[in-house]
Scaffold this motif. Structure first.
Motif, short mmCIF file in Angstrom:
data_model
loop_
_atom_site.label_atom_id
_atom_site.label_comp_id
_atom_site.label_asym_id
_atom_site.label_seq_id
_atom_site.Cartn_x
_atom_site.Cartn_y
_atom_site.Cartn_z
N ALA A 1 -13.33 37.30 50.45
CA ALA A 1 -13.89 37.09 51.84
C ALA A 1 -13.95 38.31 52.60
O ALA A 1 -15.08 38.52 53.34
CB ALA A 1 -12.94 36.34 52.86
N GLY A 2 -13.26 39.28 52.40
CA GLY A 2 -13.50 40.57 53.05
C GLY A 2 -14.72 41.37 52.56
O GLY A 2 -15.48 41.89 53.44
N LEU A 3 -15.18 41.26 51.23
CA LEU A 3 -16.41 41.68 50.74
C LEU A 3 -17.37 40.82 51.33
O LEU A 3 -18.68 41.47 51.86
CB LEU A 3 -16.40 41.61 49.39
N TRP A 4 -17.31 39.86 51.30
CA TRP A 4 -18.28 38.56 51.88
C TRP A 4 -18.56 39.14 53.50
O TRP A 4 -19.76 39.19 53.83
CB TRP A 4 -17.82 37.26 51.86
N ILE A 5 -17.59 39.06 54.20
CA ILE A 5 -17.74 39.58 55.73
C ILE A 5 -18.60 41.05 55.58
O ILE A 5 -19.43 41.24 56.79
CB ILE A 5 -16.40 39.68 56.23
N ALA A 6 -18.11 41.83 54.93
CA ALA A 6 -18.82 43.11 54.85
C ALA A 6 -20.23 43.37 54.69
O ALA A 6 -21.02 43.77 55.46
CB ALA A 6 -17.93 44.08 53.89
N GLY A 7 -20.71 42.14 53.88
CA GLY A 7 -22.00 42.14 53.46
C GLY A 7 -22.80 41.46 54.57
O GLY A 7 -23.95 41.88 55.04
N CYS A 8 -22.18 40.79 55.50
CA CYS A 8 -22.83 39.73 56.42
C CYS A 8 -23.05 40.88 57.56
O CYS A 8 -23.84 40.96 58.36
CB CYS A 8 -21.96 38.70 56.95
N ALA A 9 -21.92 41.96 57.91
CA ALA A 9 -21.99 42.72 58.64
C ALA A 9 -23.12 43.60 58.61
O ALA A 9 -23.83 43.99 59.38
CB ALA A 9 -20.57 43.30 58.88
N LEU A 10 -23.37 43.97 57.45
CA LEU A 10 -24.38 45.03 56.92
C LEU A 10 -25.99 44.52 57.00
O LEU A 10 -26.78 45.42 57.73
CB LEU A 10 -24.28 45.43 55.38
N SER A 11 -25.89 43.18 56.79
CA SER A 11 -27.07 42.65 57.21
C SER A 11 -27.61 42.54 58.52
O SER A 11 -28.60 42.53 58.70
CB SER A 11 -27.04 40.98 56.65
N MET A 12 -26.62 42.69 59.46
CA MET A 12 -26.97 42.51 60.81
C MET A 12 -27.71 43.86 61.44
O MET A 12 -28.30 43.91 62.31
CB MET A 12 -26.02 42.19 61.68
N VAL A 13 -27.40 45.02 60.54
CA VAL A 13 -27.75 46.38 61.08
C VAL A 13 -28.81 47.19 60.10
O VAL A 13 -29.19 48.25 60.25
CB VAL A 13 -26.56 47.26 61.36
N LEU A 14 -29.26 46.27 58.91
CA LEU A 14 -30.15 46.88 58.00
C LEU A 14 -31.49 47.16 58.59
O LEU A 14 -32.18 46.59 59.64
CB LEU A 14 -30.24 46.11 56.98
N VAL A 15 -31.93 48.61 58.42
CA VAL A 15 -33.04 49.07 58.99
C VAL A 15 -34.51 48.42 58.11
O VAL A 15 -34.40 48.63 56.94
CB VAL A 15 -33.29 50.48 59.02
N PRO A 16 -35.60 47.85 58.78
CA PRO A 16 -36.61 47.33 57.81
C PRO A 16 -37.31 48.41 57.17
O PRO A 16 -37.38 49.51 57.46
CB PRO A 16 -37.53 46.43 58.94
N LEU A 17 -37.89 48.05 56.26
CA LEU A 17 -38.94 48.88 55.28
C LEU A 17 -40.11 49.13 56.21
O LEU A 17 -40.49 48.33 56.85
CB LEU A 17 -39.06 48.31 54.16
N GLU A 18 -40.77 50.31 55.84
CA GLU A 18 -42.10 50.43 56.49
C GLU A 18 -42.99 49.74 55.48
O GLU A 18 -43.34 49.91 54.41
CB GLU A 18 -42.32 51.92 56.48
#
Length: 463
Positions: free
Chosen positions: A313-330
């Motif tokens: 669950a800790g890894l899963w939550i970390a992945g979810c948090a990262l998806s919120m701040v990812l910068v889109p590609l150009e």
């Protein structure tokens, strides 16, 4: 020869290694068909409805909700019927064997786009989905109940579920590869994917039935008499362990299934990944989930299943948090066309891997805990408990996907829109990939506080 009521583990634990390998391989093979179907439906069906068949998002969500409501009707019915089926191979195997071929054909038919108006297409998709999901239940529910009946050994039950979901994820990976190769061909590509996967579904399910046939005739079987629905509900309500496992399963699977249909939209609309890349980038999820199954199985064996759940669950939550701040590609250059794009792509892959590693606990842990809850009931009606676990999960997912379709529509999302989606739609998609599933995973951890495992993961069947 043991009687029909003798637990199979009394034989399997003392069986030769070759016989034990057959048991594990056959059980692992059983979820390849349903696993491939579930993966393709989970990742592609919403996109197929909206981007290929032309249904609006709210209508696509409505189809998926109708399917889950139907599942709510047929799951307890099939569970009850399989509990009371009489055959020389036990109560479960006939359901698996006889439903294999029609299930493969019906699953293939999900991917055909009929002619006609939107409402005619809607009617076709509802009818064929009801048929295919009913047959899915006829295979998957009796098959799932076998994990509790083939053995009373806690460790072997976990190994059976590990084999099951390893087969499921490998089949899902094959389904994603088929999808990546074929769906770019439009309607004909989706139909080709459906036909190929339908054939694999039939072969895998029949192979499982053949492999398990020496064991299922001597399984532990339910001992209770037929019960009306009210008594079933009272039985379930009195089983505190089952209610906790049920809550965990519902929360984890709602989180995972919410991420599946929106992931392709997230890759293209939010991260601006080309379509030719987005269908392939799902593969790291399946591979990392496959690794996660093996890791959490070992952690469960050594430290306990709830301990494995916490780490995953800790890894899963970390992945979810990262998806919120990812910068889109150009979007004007390729994914590997600049350093910033390569960094964004690398972080996206890392996010997928974290979610895959952590999300694999949603496959393994609730089903590994379910036999403990069934054992707490003196009658041990595995079909009944499996049915109610599956029905609650499906209804929850159906409501979640229905809500997803409506929320996306209200946010301004339009399937097939050329150019950028509205900011409100992009934010909604990020929330469905990040904050919402992370919250559901945290709630799942709270449900499992003080689970009375106390070394139960090391328990063995008496010799």
């Amino acid at each position: 020869m043991p009687s029909a009521g003798t637990p199979a583990i009394a034989d399997a634990a003392d069986a030769s290694r070759a016989e034990q390998r057959r048991l594990l391989w056959a059980y692992g093979l059983g979820d390849t068909g349903t696993g491939m179907a579930a993966t393709q439906l989970g990742f592609y069906l919403f996109v197929f409805y909206t981007g290929v068949a032309g249904l609006p998002a709210w209508m696509a969500g409505l189809v998926l909700m109708v399917i889950k409501v139907w599942d709510g009707i047929n799951d307890p019915f099939v569970g009850w019927l399989s509990d009371h089926t009489k055959s020389r191979w036990g109560p479960r195997l006939p359901w698996i064997a006889w439903s294999a071929v029609p299930m493969g054909l019906a699953m293939a038919a999900n991917w055909w786009v009929p002619p006609g108006s939107l409402w005619q297409k809607f009617a076709y998709f509802v009818v064929i989905a009801l048929l295919s999901q009913g047959l899915f239940t006829c295979v998957n529910l009796p098959y799932s109940a076998l994990a509790s009946e083939l053995t009373v050994d806690t460790s072997l039950r976990t190994r059976l579920n590990t084999a099951r979901f390893t087969g499921s994820i490998l089949a899902g990976l094959s389904g994603l590869v088929l999808g990546a190769l074929l769906v770019r061909g439009g309607p004909s590509g989706y139909l080709s994917m459906g036909l190929a996967s339908g054939l694999l579904i039939i072969l895998g399910t029949l192979g499982c039935a053949w492999g398990l046939s020496p064991f299922t005739g001597h399984c532990q079987r339910p001992t209770g008499d037929p019960e009306p629905i009210g008594r079933q509900l009272r039985r379930i309500g009195a089983n505190g362990r089952f209610l906790r496992v049920l809550g965990l399963y519902l929360l984890l699977w709602c989180g995972l299934q919410l991420m599946q249909p929106v992931s392709l939209i997230f890759f293209e609309a939010v991260m601006r990944l080309p379509k030719s890349w987005s269908v392939w980038i799902l593969i790291p999820f399946q591979l990392s989930a496959l690794v996660g199954l093996q890791v959490w199985s070992r952690v469960s064996y050594r430290r306990g299943r709830v301990h494995a759940l916490r780490w995953g669950a800790g890894l899963w939550i970390a992945g979810c948090a990262l998806s919120m701040v990812l910068v889109p590609l150009e979007a004007s250059i390729g994914p590997l066309g600049s350093l910033s794009n390569m960094v964004s792509l690398g972080l996206l892959v890392l996010t997928i891997v974290l979610v895959g590693l952590g999300g694999s606990t949603a496959f393994l842990i609730p089903w590994s805990l379910l036999p403990d809850a069934i054992d707490a009931d003196p009658d041990k009606p595995a079909g009944l408990y499996t049915a109610w676990m599956v029905i609650t999960q499906k209804l929850g997912i159906g409501l979640a996907v229905f809500a997803l379709g409506n929320v996306l529509s209200f946010s301004g999302y339009e399937a097939g829109l050329q150019g950028l989606q509205p900011e409100s739609a992009l934010l909604t998609i990020r929330l469905c990939m990040g904050l919402i599933p992370a919250t559901l995973v945290v709630l799942g951890l709270l449900v499992m506080r003080r689970w009375p495992e106390r070394g139960l993961h090391l328990q063995r069947a008496p010799r």
